[in-house]
Write an enzyme that holds these catalytic residues in place. Structure first.
Site, PDB file in Angstrom:
ATOM      1  N   HIS A 135       0.686  -1.216   0.006  1.00 52.20           N
ATOM      2  CA  HIS A 135      -0.113  -0.038   0.028  1.00 52.20           C
ATOM      3  C   HIS A 135       0.742   1.310   0.040  1.00 52.20           C
ATOM      4  O   HIS A 135       0.309   2.391  -0.308  1.00 52.20           O
ATOM      5  CB  HIS A 135      -0.927   0.018   1.200  1.00 52.20           C
ATOM      6  CG  HIS A 135      -1.654  -1.057   1.184  1.00 52.20           C
ATOM      7  ND1 HIS A 135      -2.782  -1.354   0.205  1.00 52.20           N
ATOM      8  CD2 HIS A 135      -1.995  -2.085   2.145  1.00 52.20           C
ATOM      9  CE1 HIS A 135      -3.556  -2.386   0.415  1.00 52.20           C
ATOM     10  NE2 HIS A 135      -3.131  -2.974   1.586  1.00 52.20           N
TER      11      HIS A 135
HETATM   12 ZN    ZN Z   1      -3.868  -7.280   2.684  1.00 50.44          ZN
END
Ligand code: ZN
Length: 315
Positions: A135
């Site tokens: 992320h």
């Molecule tokens: Zn994840």
């Protein structure tokens, strides 16, 4: 099998992390899952002897291959780190303590991912027992990911080996929005992503265009359906792209009962998934580097152990 793998594992006891006193259990992630996975292998009498490599921490210079220096500077703020860790209350903890407890283990794991990618070319298959921070973007961290270990490792491999085609296979239940945003528009690194589109990061619009093979799944998808879809699409994608390296982000948060994942994939099919990816790479002689990424149940360490046992058995 065009080349027989001689798998290696990158691991340090310092991968284990514990959040500051009072906050230890506030996050679902088991900071000792790496260590516990190795204990499970011991119980099963699976030996990794002679195959385990100790990593070194990623350097600032290496991080800057991907991240903005202003962002890296901002990681001296407890509020910024608390945001990334998604535990707002940690903003009150002194920076030095957060750095030692949370960021330093991530920097070491990032060094481990770099090492795993380097080793994959000789070993055929290399696993870092931590990492998979998919992320993190160039100029911000989110979703418990401060550093893009995946992109940093890929950039180093591209620089060292002149790779023209790297494929990221991201099967963590969450969309790999950080890696996708970083490589959007870069035809040298392409992403195959199968994820639950109904949870965080909810089809991140800054990243979705970075997915070349896009496989959004609805919540509740079960093991047989999951594996069937993967086996129907992954081999063709590899044939089409002819990657020189496959980076496998093997999050186990697809597992039934994961509090963050909301899929219903049973243990046998989680392992079947790993087998499918590994065989797809090995059978074509494509080096594979693998990281565990997410997984938020008390079974996560056992699921990781299953994967490690599978890889160890390739030798
Ligand atoms: Zn994840």
């Amino acid at each position: 099998m065009s080349k027989h793998p001689n798998p290696v594992f990158v691991y340090s006891d310092r991968y284990t992390f514990v959040l500051p006193p009072g906050y230890e259990n506030i996050h679902h992630f088991d900071g000792s899952k790496f260590q516990r996975a190795l204990a499970v292998l011991d119980e099963r009498s699976v030996s990794l002897e002679g195959r385990v490599i100790e990593p070194v921490e990623v350097t600032r210079e290496e991080l800057e291959l991907v991240h903005d220096s202003g962002y890296l500077d901002s990681l001296t703020s407890s509020a910024v780190i608390a945001d990334i860790l998604e535990v707002g209350m940690l903003a009150g903890v002194p920076f030095k303590e957060l750095d030692e407890r949370a960021l330093a283990p991530m920097r070491l794991a990032t060094g481990g991912t770099i090492r795993a990618v380097r080793e994959a070319f000789d070993a055929g298959v290399a696993v870092n027992l931590s990492g998979g921070y998919h992320h993190a973007k160039r100029a911000n961290g989110e979703g418990f990911c401060a550093y893009s270990d995946i992109a940093v490792a890929i950039e180093i491999a591209r620089a060292e080996r002149g790779l023209e085609r790297v494929m990221v296979v991201d099967l963590d239940v969450h969309q790999g929005n950080g890696v996708e945003a970083i490589y959007q528009g870069d035809v040298g690194v392409e992403v195959f992503d199968m994820y639950n589109f109904q949870i965080y990061p909810m089809g991140d619009p800054d990243a979705r265009g970075g997915i070349r093979w896009d496989h959004p799944l609805p919540g509740g998808t079960e093991g047989p359906e999951y594996v069937e879809r993967l086996s129907a699409h992954l081999p063709g994608a590899i044939e089409e792209f002819q990657p020189q390296l496959i980076f496998y982000n093997a999050g186990t948060d697809i597992f039934a009962g994961d509090p963050l994942g909301d899929l219903q994939v049973d243990e046998a099919h989680v392992l079947e998934r790993d087998r499918l990816v590994i065989e797809a790479a090995v059978s074509r002689g494509v080096p594979l580097a693998m990281v565990p990424s997410g997984g938020y149940t008390d079974d996560s360490h056992r699921l990781l152990a299953n994967a490690l046992e599978l890889v160890a058995g390739l030798a």
